[in-house]
Design an enzyme around this catalytic site. Structure first.
Site, PDB file in Angstrom:
ATOM      1  N   HIS A 101       3.123  -5.966  12.417  1.00 38.72           N
ATOM      2  CA  HIS A 101       2.294  -6.929  11.672  1.00 38.72           C
ATOM      3  C   HIS A 101       2.588  -8.359  12.140  1.00 38.72           C
ATOM      4  CE1 HIS A 101       2.534  -3.675   8.360  1.00 38.72           C
ATOM      5  NE2 HIS A 101       1.327  -3.619   8.875  1.00 38.72           N
TER       6      HIS A 101
ATOM      7  N   LYS B 171      -1.942   3.470  -5.053  1.00 41.96           N
ATOM      8  CA  LYS B 171      -0.803   3.843  -4.197  1.00 41.96           C
ATOM      9  C   LYS B 171       0.502   3.595  -4.934  1.00 41.96           C
ATOM     10  CE  LYS B 171      -2.406   3.176   0.556  1.00 41.96           C
ATOM     11  NZ  LYS B 171      -2.223   2.359   1.767  1.00 41.96           N
TER      12      LYS B 171
ATOM     13  N   ARG C 150      -3.408   0.408  16.796  1.00 45.75           N
ATOM     14  CA  ARG C 150      -2.325   1.027  17.573  1.00 45.75           C
ATOM     15  C   ARG C 150      -2.933   2.165  18.385  1.00 45.75           C
ATOM     16  NH1 ARG C 150       1.063   1.865  12.269  1.00 45.75           N
ATOM     17  NH2 ARG C 150      -1.051   2.547  11.840  1.00 45.75           N
TER      18      ARG C 150
ATOM     19  N   SER D  54       4.465   1.182   8.718  1.00 45.80           N
ATOM     20  CA  SER D  54       5.254   0.944   7.507  1.00 45.80           C
ATOM     21  C   SER D  54       5.804   2.257   6.950  1.00 45.80           C
ATOM     22  CB  SER D  54       4.395   0.270   6.440  1.00 45.80           C
ATOM     23  OG  SER D  54       4.010  -0.998   6.869  1.00 45.80           O
TER      24      SER D  54
HETATM   25  O1  PNS Z   1      -2.464  -1.836   5.507  1.00 47.39           O
HETATM   26  P1  PNS Z   1      -3.614  -0.947   5.137  1.00 47.39           P
HETATM   27  O2  PNS Z   1      -3.272  -0.121   3.935  1.00 47.39           O
HETATM   28  O3  PNS Z   1      -4.101  -0.136   6.304  1.00 47.39           O
HETATM   29  O4  PNS Z   1      -4.824  -1.940   4.720  1.00 47.39           O
HETATM   30  C1  PNS Z   1      -6.058  -1.410   4.286  1.00 47.39           C
HETATM   31  C2  PNS Z   1      -6.931  -2.503   3.692  1.00 47.39           C
HETATM   32  C3  PNS Z   1      -6.164  -3.326   2.677  1.00 47.39           C
HETATM   33  C4  PNS Z   1      -7.421  -3.421   4.777  1.00 47.39           C
HETATM   34  C5  PNS Z   1      -8.156  -1.798   3.033  1.00 47.39           C
HETATM   35  O5  PNS Z   1      -7.697  -0.743   2.253  1.00 47.39           O
HETATM   36  C6  PNS Z   1      -8.969  -2.720   2.148  1.00 47.39           C
HETATM   37  O6  PNS Z   1      -9.571  -3.655   2.608  1.00 47.39           O
HETATM   38  N1  PNS Z   1      -8.953  -2.433   0.831  1.00 47.39           N
HETATM   39  C7  PNS Z   1      -9.648  -3.243  -0.159  1.00 47.39           C
HETATM   40  C8  PNS Z   1     -10.806  -2.457  -0.774  1.00 47.39           C
HETATM   41  C9  PNS Z   1     -12.024  -2.505   0.127  1.00 47.39           C
HETATM   42  O7  PNS Z   1     -12.561  -3.549   0.467  1.00 47.39           O
HETATM   43  N2  PNS Z   1     -12.505  -1.310   0.526  1.00 47.39           N
HETATM   44  C10 PNS Z   1     -13.646  -1.194   1.382  1.00 47.39           C
HETATM   45  C11 PNS Z   1     -13.250  -1.047   2.829  1.00 47.39           C
HETATM   46  S1  PNS Z   1     -12.148   0.313   3.036  1.00 47.39           S
END
Ligand code: PNS
Length: 159
Positions: free
Chosen positions: A17, A41, A90, A128
Site C-alpha cells: 500500500h 468484515k 498485483r 494484508s
Molecule cells: O482493500 P479492499 O478491501 O480491497 O478495498 C475494497 C474497497 C474499499 C475499495 C471496496 O470494497 C469499496 O469501495 N467499498 C465501498 C462500497 C462500494 O462502493 N461498493 C461498490 C464497489 S465494490
C-alpha cells in the site's frame, strides 16, 4: 488541484500500500487515503487503530491525508470532488475483481477515473491477510510492513 482517493480496508497497511501511495503522489497534488468502515468484515484492527497507524506513517507529509468512509465509494469521491480513485494491482487474480469494481464505479460516477498502479516486484505477493496470518503465527514479516504496523502486529500477537 488534482485530487485522488486511495480507498481500502488497510487491515493493516502494508509496504505494498505504501508503495502505491508514494507512487500515486507523482500523479496527483493530494491523495486521501480512505479507510472503509465495513461492519460486515471482522477486522484485526479497528478503523481508529488503522487510521492512527496510517497517520503515523504519513506524518509530516501534507500531500496525504487519512479519512474514513462508509457506504458507496463514489459518494465519498463526489463529496470530496476528487478526480480519481487509485487502486493497486498485483497478480492476475486481482484483475477480475478490480475490473468489476472499476466498471461499476465508472457507471455510477463517470466523472471519476480509476487509476491502476502495478505493484512493484517486491510487493507482488504482499497482502494484508497473509501478513496477519504470518504475524499472528509468530513469523517475522517486519520487512513487508511499515515499522508502526509491525509494532502493532506484535502487540496484537502478545495480547
Ligand atoms: O482493500 P479492499 O478491501 O480491497 O478495498 C475494497 C474497497 C474499499 C475499495 C471496496 O470494497 C469499496 O469501495 N467499498 C465501498 C462500497 C462500494 O462502493 N461498493 C461498490 C464497489 S465494490
Amino acid at each position: 488541484m488534482r485530487l485522488a482517493i486511495y480507498p481500502g480496508s488497510f487491515d493493516p497497511f502494508t509496504n505494498g500500500h505504501l508503495d502505491i501511495a508514494k507512487r500515486s503522489i507523482h500523479l496527483f497534488d493530494h491523495v486521501i487515503i480512505a479507510v472503509l468502515h465495513n461492519r460486515a468484515k471482522k477486522p484485526l484492527f479497528s478503523v481508529e487503530e488503522r487510521v492512527a497507524m496510517i497517520k503515523e506513517i504519513f506524518s509530516g507529509d501534507n500531500r496525504f491525508s487519512v479519512e474514513t468512509f462508509s457506504g458507496l465509494l463514489v459518494d465519498f469521491v463526489r463529496e470530496k470532488k476528487a478526480q480519481a480513485i487509485i487502486r493497486g494491482l498485483r497478480a492476475v487474480s486481482d484483475f477480475e475483481f478490480e475490473i468489476q469494481v472499476a466498471s461499476m464505479n465508472a457507471h455510477l460516477c463517470p466523472e471519476a477515473e480509476t487509476v491502476f498502479l502495478m505493484a512493484s516486484e517486491d510487493n507482488l505477493f504482499v497482502s494484508s491477510s497473509i501478513i496477519k496470518e504470518i504475524a499472528l503465527l509468530g513469523g517475522d514479516i517486519s520487512d513487508k510492513v511499515p515499522p508502526v504496523v509491525w509494532r502493532e502486529l506484535c502487540r496484537k500477537r502478545n495480547t
